[in-house]
Motif scaffolding. Structure first.
Motif, PDB file in Angstrom:
ATOM      1  N   ALA A 256       2.322 -72.580 -89.234  1.00  0.00           N
ATOM      2  CA  ALA A 256       1.781 -71.897 -90.412  1.00  0.00           C
ATOM      3  C   ALA A 256       1.823 -70.381 -90.204  1.00  0.00           C
ATOM      4  N   LYS A 257       1.469 -69.948 -89.008  1.00  0.00           N
ATOM      5  CA  LYS A 257       1.492 -68.512 -88.699  1.00  0.00           C
ATOM      6  C   LYS A 257       2.933 -67.982 -88.780  1.00  0.00           C
ATOM      7  N   HIS A 258       3.839 -68.733 -88.179  1.00  0.00           N
ATOM      8  CA  HIS A 258       5.247 -68.331 -88.168  1.00  0.00           C
ATOM      9  C   HIS A 258       5.767 -68.212 -89.608  1.00  0.00           C
ATOM     10  N   LEU A 259       5.436 -69.188 -90.448  1.00  0.00           N
ATOM     11  CA  LEU A 259       5.925 -69.167 -91.839  1.00  0.00           C
ATOM     12  C   LEU A 259       5.385 -67.936 -92.563  1.00  0.00           C
ATOM     13  N   HIS A 260       4.123 -67.630 -92.327  1.00  0.00           N
ATOM     14  CA  HIS A 260       3.533 -66.455 -92.969  1.00  0.00           C
ATOM     15  C   HIS A 260       4.271 -65.185 -92.527  1.00  0.00           C
ATOM     16  N   GLU A 261       4.584 -65.125 -91.246  1.00  0.00           N
ATOM     17  CA  GLU A 261       5.298 -63.937 -90.728  1.00  0.00           C
ATOM     18  C   GLU A 261       6.711 -63.840 -91.309  1.00  0.00           C
TER      19      GLU A 261
ATOM     20  N   LYS B 189      -1.832 -71.023-101.646  1.00  0.00           N
ATOM     21  CA  LYS B 189      -2.034 -69.882-100.735  1.00  0.00           C
ATOM     22  C   LYS B 189      -3.135 -70.160 -99.697  1.00  0.00           C
ATOM     23  N   PRO B 190      -2.826 -69.978 -98.406  1.00  0.00           N
ATOM     24  CA  PRO B 190      -3.847 -70.233 -97.370  1.00  0.00           C
ATOM     25  C   PRO B 190      -4.787 -69.036 -97.190  1.00  0.00           C
ATOM     26  N   HIS B 191      -5.618 -68.783 -98.212  1.00  0.00           N
ATOM     27  CA  HIS B 191      -6.485 -67.589 -98.208  1.00  0.00           C
ATOM     28  C   HIS B 191      -7.323 -67.467 -96.945  1.00  0.00           C
ATOM     29  N   HIS B 192      -7.836 -68.622 -96.485  1.00  0.00           N
ATOM     30  CA  HIS B 192      -8.724 -68.561 -95.316  1.00  0.00           C
ATOM     31  C   HIS B 192      -8.015 -68.063 -94.072  1.00  0.00           C
ATOM     32  N   PHE B 193      -6.680 -68.163 -94.053  1.00  0.00           N
ATOM     33  CA  PHE B 193      -5.941 -67.842 -92.825  1.00  0.00           C
ATOM     34  C   PHE B 193      -5.313 -66.445 -92.820  1.00  0.00           C
ATOM     35  N   TYR B 194      -5.254 -65.799 -93.992  1.00  0.00           N
ATOM     36  CA  TYR B 194      -4.509 -64.524 -94.040  1.00  0.00           C
ATOM     37  C   TYR B 194      -4.980 -63.517 -93.003  1.00  0.00           C
ATOM     38  N   SER B 195      -6.293 -63.340 -92.922  1.00  0.00           N
ATOM     39  CA  SER B 195      -6.772 -62.286 -92.021  1.00  0.00           C
ATOM     40  C   SER B 195      -6.468 -62.615 -90.563  1.00  0.00           C
ATOM     41  N   ILE B 196      -6.470 -63.883 -90.245  1.00  0.00           N
ATOM     42  CA  ILE B 196      -6.178 -64.234 -88.846  1.00  0.00           C
ATOM     43  C   ILE B 196      -4.676 -64.175 -88.585  1.00  0.00           C
ATOM     44  N   PHE B 197      -3.873 -64.561 -89.565  1.00  0.00           N
ATOM     45  CA  PHE B 197      -2.419 -64.433 -89.402  1.00  0.00           C
ATOM     46  C   PHE B 197      -2.049 -62.966 -89.186  1.00  0.00           C
ATOM     47  N   GLU B 198      -2.794 -62.079 -89.854  1.00  0.00           N
ATOM     48  CA  GLU B 198      -2.447 -60.648 -89.811  1.00  0.00           C
ATOM     49  C   GLU B 198      -3.302 -59.881 -88.801  1.00  0.00           C
ATOM     50  N   ASP B 199      -4.002 -60.595 -87.959  1.00  0.00           N
ATOM     51  CA  ASP B 199      -4.761 -59.996 -86.874  1.00  0.00           C
ATOM     52  C   ASP B 199      -5.770 -58.952 -87.372  1.00  0.00           C
ATOM     53  N   ARG B 200      -6.459 -59.258 -88.470  1.00  0.00           N
ATOM     54  CA  ARG B 200      -7.463 -58.332 -88.993  1.00  0.00           C
ATOM     55  C   ARG B 200      -8.717 -59.115 -89.412  1.00  0.00           C
TER      56      ARG B 200
ATOM     57  N   GLN C 260      -4.273 -81.220 -95.256  1.00  0.00           N
ATOM     58  CA  GLN C 260      -3.936 -82.192 -96.287  1.00  0.00           C
ATOM     59  C   GLN C 260      -2.983 -81.589 -97.321  1.00  0.00           C
ATOM     60  N   ILE C 261      -3.289 -80.379 -97.776  1.00  0.00           N
ATOM     61  CA  ILE C 261      -2.406 -79.827 -98.815  1.00  0.00           C
ATOM     62  C   ILE C 261      -1.065 -79.370 -98.228  1.00  0.00           C
ATOM     63  N   TRP C 262      -1.029 -79.055 -96.946  1.00  0.00           N
ATOM     64  CA  TRP C 262       0.251 -78.665 -96.329  1.00  0.00           C
ATOM     65  C   TRP C 262       1.198 -79.858 -96.179  1.00  0.00           C
TER      66      TRP C 262
ATOM     67  N   GLU D  63       9.626 -78.539 -93.857  1.00  0.00           N
ATOM     68  CA  GLU D  63       9.580 -79.913 -93.346  1.00  0.00           C
ATOM     69  C   GLU D  63       8.786 -80.034 -92.058  1.00  0.00           C
ATOM     70  N   ILE D  64       8.870 -79.002 -91.234  1.00  0.00           N
ATOM     71  CA  ILE D  64       8.141 -79.077 -89.957  1.00  0.00           C
ATOM     72  C   ILE D  64       6.635 -79.082 -90.214  1.00  0.00           C
ATOM     73  N   LEU D  65       6.177 -78.142 -91.045  1.00  0.00           N
ATOM     74  CA  LEU D  65       4.741 -78.057 -91.320  1.00  0.00           C
ATOM     75  C   LEU D  65       4.237 -79.347 -91.977  1.00  0.00           C
ATOM     76  N   SER D  66       4.967 -79.822 -92.978  1.00  0.00           N
ATOM     77  CA  SER D  66       4.483 -81.020 -93.681  1.00  0.00           C
ATOM     78  C   SER D  66       4.508 -82.236 -92.755  1.00  0.00           C
ATOM     79  N   ASP D  67       5.556 -82.335 -91.933  1.00  0.00           N
ATOM     80  CA  ASP D  67       5.642 -83.481 -91.011  1.00  0.00           C
ATOM     81  C   ASP D  67       4.494 -83.454 -89.991  1.00  0.00           C
ATOM     82  N   LEU D  68       4.248 -82.280 -89.407  1.00  0.00           N
ATOM     83  CA  LEU D  68       3.179 -82.185 -88.396  1.00  0.00           C
ATOM     84  C   LEU D  68       1.814 -82.509 -89.013  1.00  0.00           C
ATOM     85  N   CYS D  69       1.593 -82.036 -90.236  1.00  0.00           N
ATOM     86  CA  CYS D  69       0.305 -82.314 -90.896  1.00  0.00           C
ATOM     87  C   CYS D  69       0.161 -83.806 -91.193  1.00  0.00           C
ATOM     88  N   ARG D  70       1.233 -84.426 -91.659  1.00  0.00           N
ATOM     89  CA  ARG D  70       1.169 -85.881 -91.912  1.00  0.00           C
ATOM     90  C   ARG D  70       0.842 -86.627 -90.612  1.00  0.00           C
TER      91      ARG D  70
END
Lengths: 171, 438
Positions: free
Chosen positions: B252-257, B265-276, B295-297, B303-310
């Motif tokens: 998820a972090k890699h995809l955001h980068e 949108k993963p609002h809860h994760f933005y600040s941590i993805f961006e180190d702020r 669940q929503i991912w 495919e990697i993200l959805s597969d790992l989440c499943r």
């Protein structure tokens, strides 16, 4: 994979020989504080910053045969010496680690005595506090070591020189 | 009477499956339990992904924190009370530190901290010292009280005896989690005679020591710790779940980068993805939030993200083989290449997991002063390290058992077994893909 193991092997390789587990802990901690990318997490223990992860990783590397550990009796306690084995050297050859500046810093740190490194790592541990508070903290958490003001000055000077050294090398 | 001495009119009790009752009489403790930062611990499981292996392991850090408080209370109010080495003035500080010692843990904190290079102890400190309800309660005791509580938890407080109650090799933290984790996982290990240990604990200037007559109870505790380590904490299936969880967060972090557009949108994760990330952002994260995103991912295009989440959500975990890095590390490069040829990114689907990746430890006798060992108090007043007196402890604390496993998705290999590269992978890993019993 095994990148974090490779970094520790690299650190011992560039240091030549490390005498003492406590010294190894302090060397990696100080290097980490100098922004070398070691992943082991440190917490403050009775004797300063200590990483259980690092202890375990070193045990793993000894079990793998990549590090040689020699246990020797010294006074009332045991002391351990760490060097790289031939297979450790071979592993490193195939899993190269890019930390070009690390060697000079670690050789310098390895030359210092354990008491001084304990002080340096403690100063670094509290580096988010103002200097006056750090000095006060050292007298509290390291009461039995009875560090003098001069020694603390020396630790600050050493940290500054180490930072300059790593920055110069990085540049 | 000041706030620090204020008692509740009636004692409050929490029913507890491990200690039977948790007793609260101090107003400060009752108020701390009611803060939103402490209540958040109900939404963080004590054992992370272990519930995927031991279905009972759904207990929370809230349960554990109350347990550590209760054990500490029994030590200071019973074992230590009126002993000259114990300063009664440190009682409330010890209880608050015990209650709050895990306050900064995040969701699935082991994987979470590893991926985002965080340390829950930093957040514990921030919560105690920052603009929080916990800080408001502690500040009512005294202006410098929050700082003292933070110092005890960080192990930098001047009175080491207080620190050792919650952070030593035989402390309230370990005594609670061993018993609680044994209870909730349902295993038969992890039990020891805590009442006996509490009776033989004696305060000394810098640490708690154990009367020699209590050595056998301590041996039992050390054995429990050893068995729980291998049977529960290092369970290979739990480690598989941790591997997948770690990879989900990495992906998820890699995809955001990479400026990937998430469907939701993963609002809860933005600040941590961006180190702020701020403390406020951090406190909004709990395991319910993580599981919601997992669940929503599942519906994501990636495919990697959805597969790992499943895999995580449906407990379709990676299988493993024993891996000896000393002899087999050369295989890894070959395997990585074959995984890529097979269309599996080895960064996510071929993972070495080592015992040093886990946050639990064995008893160590503290050679070279690395860590303070357990000390026995002999009848003549002499203090001796435990493993020098106990053959049992000496036998297990000297052994260095380390462990490495290689994780991979066996279901994919079985499905695609006709492909030549999969055949080679199976050969290298010594797998039999024909009978479905990897």
């Amino acid at each position: 994979m095994l990148k974090d193991h490779a970094k520790i092997i690299h650190a011992i390789s560039v240091s030549g020989e490390v005498i003492g587990r406590k010294k190894l802990q302090k060397m990696i901690y100080i290097a980490k504080k100098m922004e070398f990318p070691f992943q082991e997490r440190f917490q403050f223990h009775f004797y300063g910053p200590y990483s259980e992860e690092l202890t375990l990783r070193v045990e793993e590397l000894c079990n793998m045969g990549f590090l040689d550990e020699v246990k020797e009796k010294k006074g009332g306690y045991y002391q351990y010496r760490y060097t790289l084995t031939e297979s450790g050297q071979e592993f490193l050859g195939e899993n190269s680690v890019e930390m070009p500046c690390l060697g000079d810093c670690l050789i310098d740190i390895n030359d210092q005595n354990a008491r001084f490194l304990e002080l340096v790592s403690t100063v670094l541990y509290f580096d988010n506090l103002p200097e006056a508070e750090v000095r006060e903290k050292i007298q509290t958490v390291k009461k039995s070591q009875k560090y003098t003001d001069e020694e603390i000055d020396e630790a600050y000077a050493y940290i500054a020189s180490l930072k300059t050294k790593s920055r110069q090398l990085l540049a | 009477m000041g706030y620090s001495e204020e008692k509740l009119i009636e004692e409050k009790v929490f029913k507890d499956p491990v200690h039977r009752y948790v007793h609260v009489r101090d107003r400060v403790i009752w108020d701390l339990i009611g803060t939103k930062e402490f209540q958040r611990l109900r939404r963080i499981k004590q054992l992370g992904t272990t519930y995927l292996t031991f279905h009972g392991a759904e207990h929370s850090r809230f349960n554990h924190s109350l347990g550590v408080y209760e054990i500490t209370r029994r030590i200071v109010d019973n074992a230590f009370a009126s002993r000259p080495e114990w300063n009664e003035g440190e009682r409330l500080l010890s209880l608050c530190a015990a209650l709050l010692h895990d306050l900064g843990h995040g969701p699935f904190s082991h994987s979470f901290e590893k991926v985002f290079d965080l340390d829950h102890e930093d957040f514990t400190r921030e919560i105690i010292l920052g603009d929080t309800e916990v800080n408001q309660v502690l500040s009512r005791v005294a202006q410098d009280f929050p700082k003292k509580v933070a110092e005890v938890i960080e192990k930098t407080y001047e009175n080491k005896l207080v620190i050792s109650l919650i952070s030593s090799q035989i402390d309230a933290d370990r005594m609670d989690y061993l018993q609680r984790d044994a209870y909730f996982t349902g295993v038969s290990y992890g039990h020891f005679d805590m009442e006996r240990i509490l009776r033989v604990m004696r305060p000394r200037e810098d640490q708690v020591v154990i009367k020699q007559s209590g050595m056998h109870a301590v041996e039992d505790y050390i054995m429990s710790r050893y068995q729980m380590y291998w049977q529960v904490y290092f369970h290979p299936v739990t480690r598989s779940a941790e591997v997948i969880l770690t990879k989900i967060l990495h992906r998820a972090k890699h995809l955001h980068e990479q400026n990937y557009t998430f469907k939701h949108k993963p609002h809860h994760f933005y600040s941590i993805f961006e180190d702020r990330m701020t403390l406020e952002d951090y406190l909004k994260l709990d395991e319910a939030v993580f599981l919601y995103y997992f669940q929503i991912w599942e519906e994501e295009e990636d495919e990697i993200l959805s597969d790992l989440c499943r895999r995580f959500n449906n407990r379709n975990l990676f299988k493993y083989v024993e891996f000896d890095p000393a002899k087999e590390y050369k295989k890894l490069a070959k395997l990585s290449m074959l995984f890529e040829q097979a269309g599996l990114d080895p960064e996510y689907y071929l993972v070495v997991d080592s015992s040093s990746d886990l946050p639990y430890d064995f008893y160590r006798p503290g050679e070279e002063e690395e860590r303070l060992p357990i000390h026995l108090l002999k009848k003549n007043g002499e203090i001796r390290e435990l493993s020098r007196e106990s053959d049992i402890v000496d036998a297990i604390s000297g052994k260095r058992r380390t462990d490495h496993k290689l994780y991979f998705p066996s279901d994919f290999l079985e499905k695609e077994k006709a492909r030549p590269e999969i055949e080679q992978i199976a050969q290298i890993l010594e797998l039999n893909l024909d009978n479905g019993t990897i």
